[in-house]
Design a protein around this motif. Structure first.
Motif, PDB file in Angstrom:
ATOM      1  N   PRO A 160       1.153  39.424 -12.912  1.00 14.75           N
ATOM      2  CA  PRO A 160       0.175  38.713 -12.298  1.00 14.75           C
ATOM      3  C   PRO A 160       0.728  37.214 -11.701  1.00 14.75           C
ATOM      4  N   VAL A 161       0.088  37.121 -10.390  1.00 14.70           N
ATOM      5  CA  VAL A 161       0.632  35.894  -9.710  1.00 14.70           C
ATOM      6  C   VAL A 161      -0.635  35.015  -9.278  1.00 14.70           C
ATOM      7  N   PRO A 221      11.971  32.869  -3.457  1.00 15.14           N
ATOM      8  CA  PRO A 221      11.841  33.175  -4.886  1.00 15.14           C
ATOM      9  C   PRO A 221      10.531  34.264  -5.037  1.00 15.14           C
ATOM     10  N   GLY A 222      11.047  35.266  -5.001  1.00 12.87           N
ATOM     11  CA  GLY A 222       9.691  36.311  -5.043  1.00 12.87           C
ATOM     12  C   GLY A 222       9.458  36.744  -6.261  1.00 12.87           C
ATOM     13  N   GLY A 223      10.434  36.433  -7.365  1.00 15.20           N
ATOM     14  CA  GLY A 223      10.201  36.755  -8.815  1.00 15.20           C
ATOM     15  C   GLY A 223      11.525  36.544  -9.322  1.00 15.20           C
ATOM     16  N   ASP A 224      11.338  37.020 -10.529  1.00 16.42           N
ATOM     17  CA  ASP A 224      12.485  37.014 -11.781  1.00 16.42           C
ATOM     18  C   ASP A 224      12.967  35.628 -11.634  1.00 16.42           C
ATOM     19  N   VAL A 225      12.241  34.689 -12.124  1.00 18.95           N
ATOM     20  CA  VAL A 225      12.317  33.023 -11.984  1.00 18.95           C
ATOM     21  C   VAL A 225      13.363  32.799 -12.992  1.00 18.95           C
ATOM     22  N   GLU A 226      13.538  33.723 -14.153  1.00 21.42           N
ATOM     23  CA  GLU A 226      14.429  33.181 -15.222  1.00 21.42           C
ATOM     24  C   GLU A 226      15.797  33.469 -14.778  1.00 21.42           C
ATOM     25  N   GLN A 227      16.108  34.392 -13.850  1.00 19.85           N
ATOM     26  CA  GLN A 227      17.473  34.582 -13.154  1.00 19.85           C
ATOM     27  C   GLN A 227      17.628  33.769 -12.281  1.00 19.85           C
ATOM     28  N   ILE A 228      16.755  33.092 -11.470  1.00 18.68           N
ATOM     29  CA  ILE A 228      17.151  32.079 -10.571  1.00 18.68           C
ATOM     30  C   ILE A 228      17.398  31.004 -11.209  1.00 18.68           C
ATOM     31  N   LEU A 229      16.763  30.456 -12.394  1.00 19.98           N
ATOM     32  CA  LEU A 229      17.031  29.360 -12.914  1.00 19.98           C
ATOM     33  C   LEU A 229      18.393  29.420 -13.556  1.00 19.98           C
ATOM     34  N   ALA A 230      18.664  30.598 -14.326  1.00 21.97           N
ATOM     35  CA  ALA A 230      19.943  30.754 -14.825  1.00 21.97           C
ATOM     36  C   ALA A 230      21.214  30.513 -13.980  1.00 21.97           C
ATOM     37  N   ARG A 231      21.003  30.899 -12.425  1.00 19.43           N
ATOM     38  CA  ARG A 231      21.974  30.833 -11.771  1.00 19.43           C
ATOM     39  C   ARG A 231      22.288  29.609 -11.206  1.00 19.43           C
ATOM     40  N   SER A 241      -3.748  35.621  -0.792  1.00 16.18           N
ATOM     41  CA  SER A 241      -4.008  36.942  -1.246  1.00 16.18           C
ATOM     42  C   SER A 241      -2.953  37.434  -2.305  1.00 16.18           C
ATOM     43  N   LEU A 242      -2.051  36.488  -2.780  1.00 10.12           N
ATOM     44  CA  LEU A 242      -0.881  37.051  -3.790  1.00 10.12           C
ATOM     45  C   LEU A 242      -1.617  37.418  -5.063  1.00 10.12           C
ATOM     46  N   PRO A 243      -2.527  36.961  -5.589  1.00  9.57           N
ATOM     47  CA  PRO A 243      -3.006  37.902  -6.733  1.00  9.57           C
ATOM     48  C   PRO A 243      -3.198  39.364  -6.613  1.00  9.57           C
ATOM     49  N   ALA A 244      -3.903  39.507  -5.456  1.00 11.91           N
ATOM     50  CA  ALA A 244      -4.303  40.987  -4.910  1.00 11.91           C
ATOM     51  C   ALA A 244      -2.931  41.706  -4.391  1.00 11.91           C
ATOM     52  N   GLN A 245      -2.117  40.838  -4.065  1.00  7.74           N
ATOM     53  CA  GLN A 245      -0.846  41.797  -3.512  1.00  7.74           C
ATOM     54  C   GLN A 245       0.008  42.133  -4.999  1.00  7.74           C
ATOM     55  N   ASP A 265       6.861  39.851  -2.423  1.00  6.24           N
ATOM     56  CA  ASP A 265       8.123  39.964  -2.584  1.00  6.24           C
ATOM     57  C   ASP A 265       9.072  38.521  -2.371  1.00  6.24           C
ATOM     58  N   HIS A 266       8.629  37.833  -1.477  1.00  7.71           N
ATOM     59  CA  HIS A 266       9.290  36.541  -0.991  1.00  7.71           C
ATOM     60  C   HIS A 266       8.621  35.197  -1.555  1.00  7.71           C
ATOM     61  N   ALA A 267       7.211  35.320  -1.833  1.00 10.03           N
ATOM     62  CA  ALA A 267       6.412  34.273  -2.407  1.00 10.03           C
ATOM     63  C   ALA A 267       6.171  34.361  -3.764  1.00 10.03           C
ATOM     64  N   GLY A 268       6.370  35.579  -4.524  1.00  9.34           N
ATOM     65  CA  GLY A 268       5.695  35.814  -5.963  1.00  9.34           C
ATOM     66  C   GLY A 268       6.015  34.829  -6.829  1.00  9.34           C
ATOM     67  N   GLY A 269       7.285  34.386  -7.084  1.00 14.75           N
ATOM     68  CA  GLY A 269       7.771  33.640  -7.894  1.00 14.75           C
ATOM     69  C   GLY A 269       7.778  32.145  -7.692  1.00 14.75           C
ATOM     70  N   ALA A 270       7.103  31.568  -6.433  1.00 13.85           N
ATOM     71  CA  ALA A 270       7.059  30.299  -6.105  1.00 13.85           C
ATOM     72  C   ALA A 270       6.219  29.569  -6.747  1.00 13.85           C
ATOM     73  N   GLY A 271       4.981  29.806  -7.052  1.00 11.94           N
ATOM     74  CA  GLY A 271       4.146  29.107  -7.739  1.00 11.94           C
ATOM     75  C   GLY A 271       4.724  28.680  -9.395  1.00 11.94           C
ATOM     76  N   GLU A 272       4.959  29.694  -9.704  1.00 18.78           N
ATOM     77  CA  GLU A 272       5.669  29.536 -11.205  1.00 18.78           C
ATOM     78  C   GLU A 272       6.988  28.704 -11.413  1.00 18.78           C
TER      79      GLU A 272
END
Length: 212
Positions: free
Chosen positions: A101-102, A31-41, A89-93, A60-67
């Motif tokens: 911000p991640v 889940p790289g991002g767009d968490v709302e889209q993932i939850l909706a699906r 390094s996700l915050p810097a990425q 782009d692969h891990a950016g939404g994982a923590g949230e």
């Protein structure tokens, strides 16, 4: 097992929602991002996400994982521990690539070659496939002949190795010695772009095909 590919972020990364048809439980891969889209699906498919699986630590692969893990109170499994520096390094990425911000996180379980991960009644085999990143893993479901390979292999191409600790020779070894032996009939979901089969890539991929 059923699956749905959800392209997320401006990099159109193939986040995948995996569902256990018997239990209604689900896992989200990369889940790289767009968490709302993932939850909706997941909600639309009447699926209860119980786990997050990561192939590697790029934004782009891990950016939404923590949230996603915090919101659902579910564990994160993967990648292999050699990608710890990428997760850290996700915050810097996120800043470098213009993502929201991640925060960094620590996976609940680092994965190794030969491990298995499960959700509902589905079990996936784990293969350590370094090269694109040193801790890259892939997930394989033997019963449906389906693999989720992240950025190791693409239809007609292979993963980049010009990032820190990338290794071209290791990548080629991972593809030829760990992916292709799983079987020509295996379909795979890459980190970006369309699906293919290992057989098709073994025959015609210009980087790792038999004619190379």
């Amino acid at each position: 097992m059923k699956f749905e590919i959800l392209p997320v972020t401006r990099f159109m990364q193939n986040c995948t929602l995996l569902g256990c048809e018997e239990s209604g439980k689900a896992a989200v891969v990369d889940p790289g991002g767009d968490v709302e889209q993932i939850l909706a699906r997941a909600e639309a498919g009447c699926l209860k996400i119980e786990k997050i699986l990561l192939t590697h630590g790029h934004i782009d692969h891990a950016g939404g994982a923590g949230e996603l893990a915090r919101r659902l109170e579910v564990p994160i499994e993967g990648p292999q521990i050699e990608d710890e520096f990428w997760i850290d390094s996700l915050p810097a990425q996120s800043e470098m690539f213009g993502f929201p911000p991640v925060r960094a996180f620590v996976p609940d379980r680092w994965l190794e070659q030969g491990d298995r991960v499960s959700f509902g009644k589905v079990v996936l085999n784990v293969y350590h496939c370094p090269g694109h990143t040193p801790g890259h893993v892939i997930f394989f479901h033997p019963e449906s002949h389906l693999a989720l390979v992240g950025d190791v292999l693409f239809k007609g191409s292979i993963g980049r190795t010009d990032f820190p600790r990338g290794d071209y020779d290791a990548l080629i070894h991972s593809i030829r010695k760990r992916l292709f032996p799983l079987g020509d009939e295996v379909r795979f979901i890459p980190g970006h772009g369309p699906m293919s089969t290992f057989g098709e890539e073994r025959q015609s991929n210009p980087f790792v095909g038999e004619k190379i």
